[in-house]
Motif scaffolding. Structure first.
Motif, PDB file in Angstrom:
ATOM      1  N   HIS A 145      40.069  41.329  36.183  1.00 41.55           N
ATOM      2  CA  HIS A 145      39.604  40.701  37.415  1.00 41.55           C
ATOM      3  C   HIS A 145      40.818  40.109  38.104  1.00 41.55           C
ATOM      4  O   HIS A 145      41.576  39.341  37.511  1.00 41.55           O
ATOM      5  CB  HIS A 145      38.595  39.589  37.132  1.00 41.55           C
TER       6      HIS A 145
ATOM      7  N   ASP B 212      37.157  34.381  42.705  1.00 42.65           N
ATOM      8  CA  ASP B 212      35.846  34.774  42.187  1.00 42.65           C
ATOM      9  C   ASP B 212      34.777  33.945  42.886  1.00 42.65           C
ATOM     10  O   ASP B 212      34.968  32.741  43.119  1.00 42.65           O
ATOM     11  CB  ASP B 212      35.772  34.552  40.677  1.00 42.65           C
TER      12      ASP B 212
ATOM     13  N   HIS C 163      38.963  44.764  42.395  1.00 38.35           N
ATOM     14  CA  HIS C 163      38.536  44.151  43.658  1.00 38.35           C
ATOM     15  C   HIS C 163      39.605  44.282  44.746  1.00 38.35           C
ATOM     16  O   HIS C 163      39.970  43.318  45.407  1.00 38.35           O
ATOM     17  CB  HIS C 163      38.126  42.689  43.437  1.00 38.35           C
TER      18      HIS C 163
ATOM     19  N   TRP D   3      40.607  39.874  44.998  1.00 35.30           N
ATOM     20  CA  TRP D   3      39.474  39.607  45.877  1.00 35.30           C
ATOM     21  C   TRP D   3      39.766  38.441  46.829  1.00 35.30           C
ATOM     22  O   TRP D   3      40.156  37.347  46.408  1.00 35.30           O
ATOM     23  CB  TRP D   3      38.216  39.290  45.050  1.00 35.30           C
ATOM     24  N   GLU D   4      39.575  38.721  48.111  1.00 36.17           N
ATOM     25  CA  GLU D   4      39.756  37.766  49.200  1.00 36.17           C
ATOM     26  C   GLU D   4      41.131  37.075  49.171  1.00 36.17           C
ATOM     27  O   GLU D   4      41.269  35.922  49.578  1.00 36.17           O
ATOM     28  CB  GLU D   4      38.608  36.744  49.232  1.00 36.17           C
TER      29      GLU D   4
ATOM     30  N   GLY E 179      35.268  44.885  47.088  1.00 35.57           N
ATOM     31  CA  GLY E 179      36.403  44.579  47.940  1.00 35.57           C
ATOM     32  C   GLY E 179      36.430  45.460  49.165  1.00 35.57           C
ATOM     33  O   GLY E 179      36.695  45.003  50.280  1.00 35.57           O
TER      34      GLY E 179
ATOM     35  N   ASP F 239      31.452  47.394  41.060  1.00 32.17           N
ATOM     36  CA  ASP F 239      31.071  46.108  40.482  1.00 32.17           C
ATOM     37  C   ASP F 239      29.559  45.989  40.338  1.00 32.17           C
ATOM     38  O   ASP F 239      29.010  44.886  40.327  1.00 32.17           O
ATOM     39  CB  ASP F 239      31.620  44.929  41.293  1.00 32.17           C
TER      40      ASP F 239
END
Length: 263
Positions: A140, A144, A174, A178-179, A200, A226
């Protein structure tokens, strides 16, 4: 063309009944399956997906053995289970070896649920063992939805890990982080680093996602959803809407994963 979802989740049936509602509440996100392997297979059938990597997370060291047993038990032509090693295990290197001995193809780790920073020195022996065994490490990366935005698995840390263990088959999930998209562009995009697009791809404008695909080495992009946290059919449709060259699309949707997993 074979389609492989490199990032999906499922649980033993009894665990799924408890875990899915809890995870939905923690992340304020809706599940698109019931969290069981049967639910995942039904989702795959509906989407036209041939195989899925089933990634488990050991949130406590003592979960290693039951996850390993369950993972070995669900392995099939369609489900490719990744077991999980907790950084606080008494013998994490030995656990990596046991995963390989079971014939599994990879490991899943999560810096937030397992409470570690991606580039901690104590993890280097674990990473080196995974590299020696040829196991993919699905990590990961990024923030989150269920945790405060503390940097634990950001792109700069990913680079430091790969600098230390260059043979590690690390997959930055992701879309690289992620982000944390600006940091992905700064540190990862365009480099020979595996990234899956799970949870993502759809968080960016379609044109930016297409630009990223074209800017990254074609053999290092992996399709993933995911599931159950994204609907497999919807993510697949989004990927196809990028209107990529057919050979590139085929590589992302399955060819790259098949090579990485030695299928």
């Amino acid at each position: 063309m074979e389609i492989i979802d490199f990032h999906a989740h499922a649980f033993p049936d009894a665990v799924a009944a408890r875990a899915i509602p809890l995870l939905e509440a923690e992340g304020d996100v809706a599940a698109h399956t019931d969290g069981t392997t049967a639910g995942l297979l039904a989702s795959m059938d509906a989407a036209g997906i041939d195989r899925s990597v089933v990634a488990s997370i050991a949130t406590k060291p003592q979960q290693f053995d039951p996850i390993l047993r369950w993972s070995a038990g669900i392995a099939s032509d369609r489900l490719i289970p990744f077991a999980s090693v907790h950084p606080d295990a008494a013998d994490p290197v030995g656990e990596v070896r046991r995963i390989a001995e079971q014939g599994l193809r990879g490991i899943k780790m999560h810096a937030y649920y397992q409470d570690f920073d991606l580039d901690e020195d104590r993890l280097l022996p674990l990473y080196r063992a995974a590299a020696e065994e040829g196991l993919a490490l699905l990590m990961h990366t990024g923030f989150d939805v269920a945790f405060e935005r503390v940097r634990k698995a950001d792109p700069a840390r990913t680079l430091r890990v790969l600098d230390a263990v260059p043979d590690l088959l690390l997959v930055a999930s992701h879309w690289g982080a992620w982000e944390d998209w600006d940091e992905v562009e700064k540190h990862l995009l365009g480099k020979p680093i595996y990234m899956d697009v799970s949870f993502g791809l759809q968080f960016q404008p379609r044109e930016r996602s297409r630009e990223w695909v074209l800017a990254h080495p074609a053999e290092y992009i992996l399709f993933g959803t995911d599931s159950p946290w994204s609907e497999q059919a919807v993510t697949l449709d989004y990927m196809r809407s990028l209107e990529l060259d057919p050979a590139l699309e085929a590589a992302i949707l399955g060819g790259n994963a098949a090579r990485l997993l030695r299928l």
